[in-house]
Design a protein around this motif. Structure first.
Motif, short mmCIF file in Angstrom:
data_model
loop_
_atom_site.label_atom_id
_atom_site.label_comp_id
_atom_site.label_asym_id
_atom_site.label_seq_id
_atom_site.Cartn_x
_atom_site.Cartn_y
_atom_site.Cartn_z
N THR A 42 24.72 94.45 56.85
CA THR A 42 26.10 94.86 57.09
C THR A 42 26.91 94.87 55.80
OG1 THR A 42 28.09 94.45 58.41
CG2 THR A 42 26.92 92.52 57.56
N SER A 43 27.92 95.73 55.78
CA SER A 43 28.82 95.79 54.63
C SER A 43 30.19 95.24 54.99
CB SER A 43 28.97 97.24 54.16
OG SER A 43 29.47 98.07 55.21
N GLN A 44 30.31 94.71 56.20
CA GLN A 44 31.58 94.19 56.67
C GLN A 44 31.72 92.71 56.31
OE1 GLN A 44 31.70 94.95 60.87
NE2 GLN A 44 31.88 97.16 60.64
N GLY A 45 32.96 92.28 56.09
CA GLY A 45 33.22 90.87 55.82
C GLY A 45 33.03 90.52 54.35
N ASP A 46 33.40 89.31 54.03
CA ASP A 46 33.29 88.80 52.67
C ASP A 46 31.84 88.52 52.31
OD1 ASP A 46 34.79 87.49 50.28
OD2 ASP A 46 33.35 85.97 50.93
N VAL A 47 31.42 88.99 51.15
CA VAL A 47 30.03 88.83 50.72
C VAL A 47 29.66 87.36 50.59
CG1 VAL A 47 28.38 89.26 48.86
CG2 VAL A 47 29.99 91.05 49.53
N ARG A 48 30.56 86.56 50.06
CA ARG A 48 30.27 85.14 49.87
C ARG A 48 30.08 84.44 51.22
NH1 ARG A 48 33.65 82.12 45.39
NH2 ARG A 48 32.54 83.77 44.28
N GLU A 49 30.92 84.80 52.21
CA GLU A 49 30.78 84.21 53.54
C GLU A 49 29.46 84.61 54.18
OE1 GLU A 49 34.14 85.30 55.87
OE2 GLU A 49 35.55 84.02 54.78
N ARG A 50 29.05 85.85 53.98
CA ARG A 50 27.77 86.30 54.54
C ARG A 50 26.61 85.54 53.90
NH1 ARG A 50 29.49 91.63 53.68
NH2 ARG A 50 27.64 92.07 52.41
#
Length: 213
Positions: A42-50
């Motif tokens: 996914t490209s949604q949301g913050d990368v660090r959180e993912r």
């Protein structure tokens, strides 16, 4: 408010074939792997959180594999904060579903059990409940002392027992085996207003033989 499902006549102890440890392990690896793939694609949301979420799922996979390889010796009985365990299981499940998953805790929330075994059992029940409830449904994990025992209940608002096309019986077989490893009992019931109620019943810390798991 949780239905008082314990002690009802329509609650039955689930019985099934002996659990194949390899199939059981593969079953429990499926959802975390699916979550990791979803989070990585996914490209949604913050990368660090993912990345943090991926690390959490990977850490859980490592725990399950290590405990499976070492057996009971790798999953020692411990004083568990069931609130934290329920929240961890719910958090992992939320990563790969839109089903609403809530946790409710009433009273005492500590219990003696094998941490990985209990988390695997609860994870299987939440997985089944999410599938039954569907993407727009609701699942509740209820934790607390009741009827002189400690309970972890998973309630869903799905179509009810026997009204959902079966996928496999591995999840329930794994639940039964993991709960037995904690010297607990597993019971399954239809809820009066629809859906299902799964109940893990464990020894509380105050019971004299609780340390003899």
């Amino acid at each position: 408010m949780v239905d008082d499902v314990v002690g009802r006549n329509d609650i039955v102890a689930w019985r099934g074939p002996d659990t194949d440890p390899v199939r059981s392990l593969l079953h429990d690896l499926r959802e975390p792997l699916a979550a990791i793939l979803l989070l990585s694609e996914t490209s949604q949301g913050d990368v660090r959180e993912r990345l943090v979420s991926i690390q959490e799922q990977a850490s859980w996979l490592a725990e399950v594999v290590a405990a499976s390889l070492e057996g009971a010796a790798g999953d020692h009985v411990a004083d568990i904060d069931a609130r934290a365990l329920a929240n961890e299981v719910a958090g992992r499940a939320r990563m790969s579903t839109t089903t609403t998953i809530d946790v409710e805790v009433v009273g005492e929330c500590r219990v003696l059990a094998r941490p990985v075994a209990l988390a695997r059992a609860l994870g299987c029940l939440v997985d089944n409940a999410v599938r039954a409830a569907g993407p727009a449904g609701h699942v509740l994990i209820w934790v607390g002392s009741c009827d002189d025992a400690f309970h972890i209940r998973v309630l869903d608002d799905g179509p009810g027992l026997g009204r959902l096309a079966p996928r496999t019986s591995i999840g329930l077989a794994t639940t039964r085996a993991m709960v037995a490893a904690c010297r607990g009992r597993f019971r399954l019931a239809a809820r009066p207003d629809g859906g299902a109620a799964a109940d893990i019943v464990l020894q509380s810390r105050s019971e004299p033989d609780a340390v003899a798991l």
